[in-house]
Design an enzyme around this catalytic site. Sequence first.
Site, mmCIF file in Angstrom:
data_model
loop_
_atom_site.group_PDB
_atom_site.id
_atom_site.type_symbol
_atom_site.label_atom_id
_atom_site.label_comp_id
_atom_site.label_asym_id
_atom_site.label_seq_id
_atom_site.Cartn_x
_atom_site.Cartn_y
_atom_site.Cartn_z
ATOM 1 N N HIS A 67 90.327 175.499 42.867
ATOM 2 C CA HIS A 67 89.940 176.496 41.857
ATOM 3 C C HIS A 67 89.590 177.812 42.524
ATOM 4 O O HIS A 67 89.575 178.865 41.888
ATOM 5 C CB HIS A 67 88.777 175.973 40.989
ATOM 6 C CG HIS A 67 87.508 175.787 41.752
ATOM 7 N ND1 HIS A 67 87.369 174.853 42.738
ATOM 8 C CD2 HIS A 67 86.323 176.435 41.679
ATOM 9 C CE1 HIS A 67 86.148 174.930 43.238
ATOM 10 N NE2 HIS A 67 85.497 175.887 42.621
ATOM 11 N N ARG A 68 89.269 177.738 43.814
ATOM 12 C CA ARG A 68 89.112 178.928 44.655
ATOM 13 C C ARG A 68 89.935 178.662 45.904
ATOM 14 O O ARG A 68 90.021 177.525 46.364
ATOM 15 C CB ARG A 68 87.653 179.109 45.095
ATOM 16 C CG ARG A 68 86.679 179.371 43.985
ATOM 17 C CD ARG A 68 86.566 180.866 43.717
ATOM 18 N NE ARG A 68 85.494 181.145 42.781
ATOM 19 C CZ ARG A 68 85.588 181.003 41.473
ATOM 20 N NH1 ARG A 68 86.717 180.565 40.933
ATOM 21 N NH2 ARG A 68 84.571 181.281 40.677
ATOM 22 N N LYS A 72 88.400 174.660 51.877
ATOM 23 C CA LYS A 72 87.694 174.787 53.163
ATOM 24 C C LYS A 72 86.977 173.499 53.519
ATOM 25 O O LYS A 72 86.439 172.814 52.649
ATOM 26 C CB LYS A 72 86.670 175.915 53.000
ATOM 27 C CG LYS A 72 86.004 176.336 54.261
ATOM 28 C CD LYS A 72 86.835 177.323 55.041
ATOM 29 C CE LYS A 72 86.209 177.612 56.395
ATOM 30 N NZ LYS A 72 86.446 176.529 57.366
ATOM 31 N N LYS A 96 79.429 171.799 47.612
ATOM 32 C CA LYS A 96 78.656 172.587 48.561
ATOM 33 C C LYS A 96 78.969 174.078 48.404
ATOM 34 O O LYS A 96 78.074 174.910 48.299
ATOM 35 C CB LYS A 96 79.078 172.125 49.951
ATOM 36 C CG LYS A 96 78.074 172.223 51.021
ATOM 37 C CD LYS A 96 78.687 171.812 52.360
ATOM 38 C CE LYS A 96 78.868 170.315 52.515
ATOM 39 N NZ LYS A 96 79.248 169.934 53.901
ATOM 40 N N ASP A 101 77.510 179.538 46.489
ATOM 41 C CA ASP A 101 78.335 180.679 46.086
ATOM 42 C C ASP A 101 79.266 181.167 47.179
ATOM 43 O O ASP A 101 79.371 182.379 47.430
ATOM 44 C CB ASP A 101 77.444 181.847 45.623
ATOM 45 C CG ASP A 101 77.116 181.719 44.148
ATOM 46 O OD1 ASP A 101 77.941 181.172 43.397
ATOM 47 O OD2 ASP A 101 76.016 182.147 43.752
ATOM 48 N N LYS A 108 88.856 168.528 53.504
ATOM 49 C CA LYS A 108 88.341 167.887 54.717
ATOM 50 C C LYS A 108 89.492 167.190 55.424
ATOM 51 O O LYS A 108 90.447 166.745 54.786
ATOM 52 C CB LYS A 108 87.283 166.841 54.355
ATOM 53 C CG LYS A 108 86.384 166.478 55.505
ATOM 54 C CD LYS A 108 85.292 167.518 55.658
ATOM 55 C CE LYS A 108 84.262 167.124 56.665
ATOM 56 N NZ LYS A 108 83.049 167.938 56.472
ATOM 57 N N SER A 365 80.963 180.036 58.117
ATOM 58 C CA SER A 365 82.429 180.007 58.204
ATOM 59 C C SER A 365 83.026 181.075 57.290
ATOM 60 O O SER A 365 84.023 181.714 57.625
ATOM 61 C CB SER A 365 82.971 178.649 57.761
ATOM 62 O OG SER A 365 82.918 177.724 58.815
HETATM 63 N N1 GLU Z 1 82.124 170.555 58.734
HETATM 64 C C1 GLU Z 1 81.173 171.415 58.117
HETATM 65 C C2 GLU Z 1 80.667 170.817 56.818
HETATM 66 O O1 GLU Z 1 80.727 169.623 56.618
HETATM 67 C C3 GLU Z 1 81.663 172.853 58.006
HETATM 68 C C4 GLU Z 1 82.793 173.107 57.084
HETATM 69 C C5 GLU Z 1 83.351 174.545 57.190
HETATM 70 O O2 GLU Z 1 82.740 175.374 57.825
HETATM 71 O O3 GLU Z 1 84.402 174.767 56.611
HETATM 72 O O4 GLU Z 1 80.128 171.486 55.999
#
Ligand code: GLU
Length: 473
Positions: A67-68, A72, A96, A101, A108, A365
């Site tokens: 949706h975005r 990540k 998360k 935001d 993952k 990140s």
């Molecule tokens: N592996 C980290 C997490 O579980 C960082 C994920 C990221 O920075 O994209 O939140």
Amino acid sequence: MNSKNRTPSFSSNVNRMVKRAMKVLNVESGVAKAIMSCNSILQVRFPVDIRGKVEVFTGWRATHSTHRLPAKGGMRYAPIVSQDEVEALAALMTYKCAIVDVPFGGSKGGLQINPADYSRDEMELITRRFSRELVRKGFLSPSTNVPAPDMGTGEREMAWIADTYKHLHPEDINYAACVTGKPVHHGGIRGRKEATGRGVVYAIREFFRNPEDVKGVGLNGGLGDKHIIIQGLGNVGYHAAKLLQEEDCVRIIAIIERDGALYNEKGLQVERVKQYINEHKTIRGYPDAQFIEDGNSMLEHECDILIPAAMESQITADNADRIKTHLIVEAANGPVTFDADEILNHKGITILPDAYVNAGGVTVSYFEWIRNLAHIRFGRMERRYEELRGEIELSALENLTGKEVPTSVYKQLARGADEFDLVRSGLDDTMRLAYQEMRETFKADDRITDLRTAAYVVAVKKISRSYYDIGVY
Ligand code: GLU
């Protein structure tokens, strides 16, 4: 369910927790399903020549939501990585990002491997091969899917991933943004390495800024001198424990590691323990502490704050009843199972949930990704300008008062913010705002009886809005 022992799987634990929030929000069942399901999952098997023998590796990359964009999330290297684990962790990334935001979807990745079994060169070969698979299958690019470090990976692996992408897409000027958590000299950002641990600390500090909340868990006063037990001295646990000890003067009374636990009522020196582990590859034999063979039994020891910072499913229906802390701060992803969560809620033990607590990593990140797209380090344009303004203001103040500003104060005020300062300020702000949003949601509705449900209500509200606004196509 896990068919062998009928214990619920990691992803079903996450879904059951999210469903509690969806019930409060009365989310339409179709939309609820759309939000909870993993959009796409790639499984790859690839051969690599290791010491003259061909070995086949299995890896996954799950995209839970788009949706975005980009989606990540980290890349985990461990022998026990599985598709279910990767899917659960990808889902957690979606929630998360919404809670803090950060405008990303959730993803993952994982590779079934024990990095300790391979040399540096072999790890490079394997990582580059895995990255090529991901790029070719459309699961790695600055605009669609951006990995980051997780358990078993770090800056080194991220640099190899970025370089592999760059070779396959030499025309992409934004190649550096295809992965975060890179070394600073390869387009990384200062403060990313300790970001998740620092975020955990900012979350705890924000909790202690609310005396009513502190009283609510049966504690009082500030954070200083609180007795803390931490599980896991990896990247997240180490930085969180170190900062808490050095800056907040807490007492780390126990550290739980894979091979046992260290206990000292007077407090353990985090840095010394870490150095000991690096040197001896074990905590066994560490002086100045009692060694406890059954490390996980220390999860049940009395303390003010318990910080699980290692793996998922550490507090389960089997040990939840024996937990004796006031506050659990989930620095790891999924350390408490759904059943344990219900037991702990019943017992009146407050949990600061993972989807909020460990969001510091992805927050920084996000800053790194922006820095890569902007092609400029934060603070580069304004740092000296701010310094000059500070000097002018201070000399005006000295002229007006006829007094000299003490050197230490002068140094602090006549100083421009560098990248470290800005990253910390952005992270602190993010963690504070997210806590307040979660807290207000919790207070506003009697049906929400715990902070995890409140956090998921915040997340689901934001994610479902994008479904309702844009529709499903
Ligand atoms: N592996 C980290 C997490 O579980 C960082 C994920 C990221 O920075 O994209 O939140």
